[in-house]
Design a protein around this motif. Structure first.
Motif, PDB file in Angstrom:
ATOM      1  N   LYS A  51      61.404  63.006 -13.478  1.00 14.64           N
ATOM      2  CA  LYS A  51      61.743  62.070 -12.410  1.00 14.64           C
ATOM      3  C   LYS A  51      61.058  60.751 -12.728  1.00 14.64           C
ATOM      4  O   LYS A  51      59.831  60.683 -12.788  1.00 14.64           O
ATOM      5  N   GLU A  67      75.249  59.112 -12.695  1.00 19.40           N
ATOM      6  CA  GLU A  67      75.006  60.550 -12.743  1.00 19.40           C
ATOM      7  C   GLU A  67      76.026  61.223 -13.665  1.00 19.40           C
ATOM      8  O   GLU A  67      77.215  60.933 -13.598  1.00 19.40           O
ATOM      9  N   GLU A 184      70.363  62.453 -11.301  1.00 19.85           N
ATOM     10  CA  GLU A 184      70.190  61.788 -10.002  1.00 19.85           C
ATOM     11  C   GLU A 184      69.911  60.307 -10.215  1.00 19.85           C
ATOM     12  O   GLU A 184      69.139  59.937 -11.101  1.00 19.85           O
ATOM     13  N   HIS A 186      68.779  57.255  -7.588  1.00 17.65           N
ATOM     14  CA  HIS A 186      68.366  57.063  -6.194  1.00 17.65           C
ATOM     15  C   HIS A 186      68.311  55.605  -5.760  1.00 17.65           C
ATOM     16  O   HIS A 186      67.872  55.327  -4.632  1.00 17.65           O
ATOM     17  N   THR A 197      57.931  55.276  -7.124  1.00 18.46           N
ATOM     18  CA  THR A 197      59.066  55.869  -6.410  1.00 18.46           C
ATOM     19  C   THR A 197      60.114  56.348  -7.414  1.00 18.46           C
ATOM     20  O   THR A 197      60.457  55.633  -8.345  1.00 18.46           O
ATOM     21  N   THR A 198      60.609  57.575  -7.224  1.00 19.32           N
ATOM     22  CA  THR A 198      61.611  58.111  -8.144  1.00 19.32           C
ATOM     23  C   THR A 198      62.897  57.294  -8.068  1.00 19.32           C
ATOM     24  O   THR A 198      63.470  57.132  -6.978  1.00 19.32           O
ATOM     25  N   ARG A 201      66.565  60.571 -12.301  1.00 17.11           N
ATOM     26  CA  ARG A 201      66.126  61.869 -12.821  1.00 17.11           C
ATOM     27  C   ARG A 201      66.951  62.205 -14.056  1.00 17.11           C
ATOM     28  O   ARG A 201      68.179  62.085 -14.046  1.00 17.11           O
TER      29      ARG A 201
END
Length: 282
Positions: A51, A67, A184, A186, A197-198, A201
């Motif tokens: 992540k 994604e 992912e 985000h 902060t992620t 991923r």
């Protein structure tokens, strides 16, 4: 007496629950009615599941992936707004590369050295130059030499400041540390994101871990380096698994031992599913 019975019952319930949730043990019967060994169930996990976030705060300027995209190690994934940092880096570079003062002082020192050599020769050979004049030239030489050393030291500092500015600029770009697939995203363009902060991923499922929790008696029969067939449902995967870790201690609550098996995944297994191995019955 009741307390002892309660303790034994609680231990049994914990052991049963952990076996079901984290990895079970059973003797499976197959279609032909034979039992090939003790079945140990576990959960598969990708060997690399990262992540990623930025090491600095900023506004998302670009997102380069979606994604499902396959990415390579070092490939840019997203970028923060970096216009101000680009200008700062360019300014530091110009300051560092400006050698006009350094060149001027080097030229001045060369002239003074030449004059001092001539003055010393005249003073020594004919006395046409006074000792005081020689002394003045020596003082000038020392001053210019000291100034030159200071400029050289400043150049080293300016180089370090430029390299720091460039390193900060590099932190505005988020890069993948592994080959894998983006699972992912985000963040959106224009969004403010804080350090850590992620944002994205990335998962590499080409190599997968099977993590199991087994009874101590079975764990003792497993050795690091041992090879085992990996089963998923009724299918046996093409790649054999290799035991890479057997915990030296058992879990206090369940008395089970954690075991990890790694195997190459040729697209046959989606990490997160359960799988199992068979240990021959004694």
């Amino acid at each position: 007496m009741k307390l002892g019975l309660f303790s034994v019952t609680l231990r049994y319930l914990v052991l049963t629950a952990c076996t079901l949730l984290l990895g079970g043990v059973e003797s499976p019967s197959f279609a032909d009615g034979t039992t090939d060994g003790i079945k140990i169930v576990g959960v598969t996990k990708p060997a690399h599941d990262v992540k990623l976030g930025f090491p600095i705060d900023g506004v998302i300027a670009e997102i380069y992936v979606s994604e499902g995209d396959r990415v390579e190690k070092g490939q840019p994934l997203a970028r923060l707004d970096d216009e101000l940092q680009k200008l700062e880096t360019e300014k530091r570079k110009v300051i560092w590369q400006d050698r006009s003062k350094l060149i001027s002082e080097e030229h001045k020192l060369k002239i003074i050295n030449s004059l001092l050599t001539s003055a010393r020769k005249l003073y020594r050979d004919s006395g046409a130059v006074s000792a005081e004049e020689v002394k003045k030239l020596e003082i000038q030489q020392a001053n210019v030499s000291g100034s030159l050393d200071t400029l050289k030291s400043n150049k080293k500092k300016e180089q370090l400041e430029y390299e720091i500015a460039r390193a900060i600029l590099d932190k505005h770009v988020l890069k993948s540390p592994i080959d894998g697939v983006v699972t992912e995203v985000h963040v959106d363009r224009g969004e403010w994101i804080r350090t850590g902060t992620t944002a994205i991923r990335v998962v590499d499922r080409s190599k997968v871990f099977l993590e199991m929790n087994v009874e101590e008696s079975l764990a003792r029969r497993l050795r690091v380096g041992s090879q085992l067939d990996i089963h998923s449902g009724e299918m046996v995967l093409k790649s054999k698994g290799k035991v890479v870790y057997v915990s030296p201690v058992a879990d206090r609550a369940s008395s089970l031992v954690r075991v990890k098996v790694v195997f190459e995944n040729n697209g046959e297994m989606i990490p997160g599913k359960t799988a199992f191995v068979l240990i021959p019955s004694e």
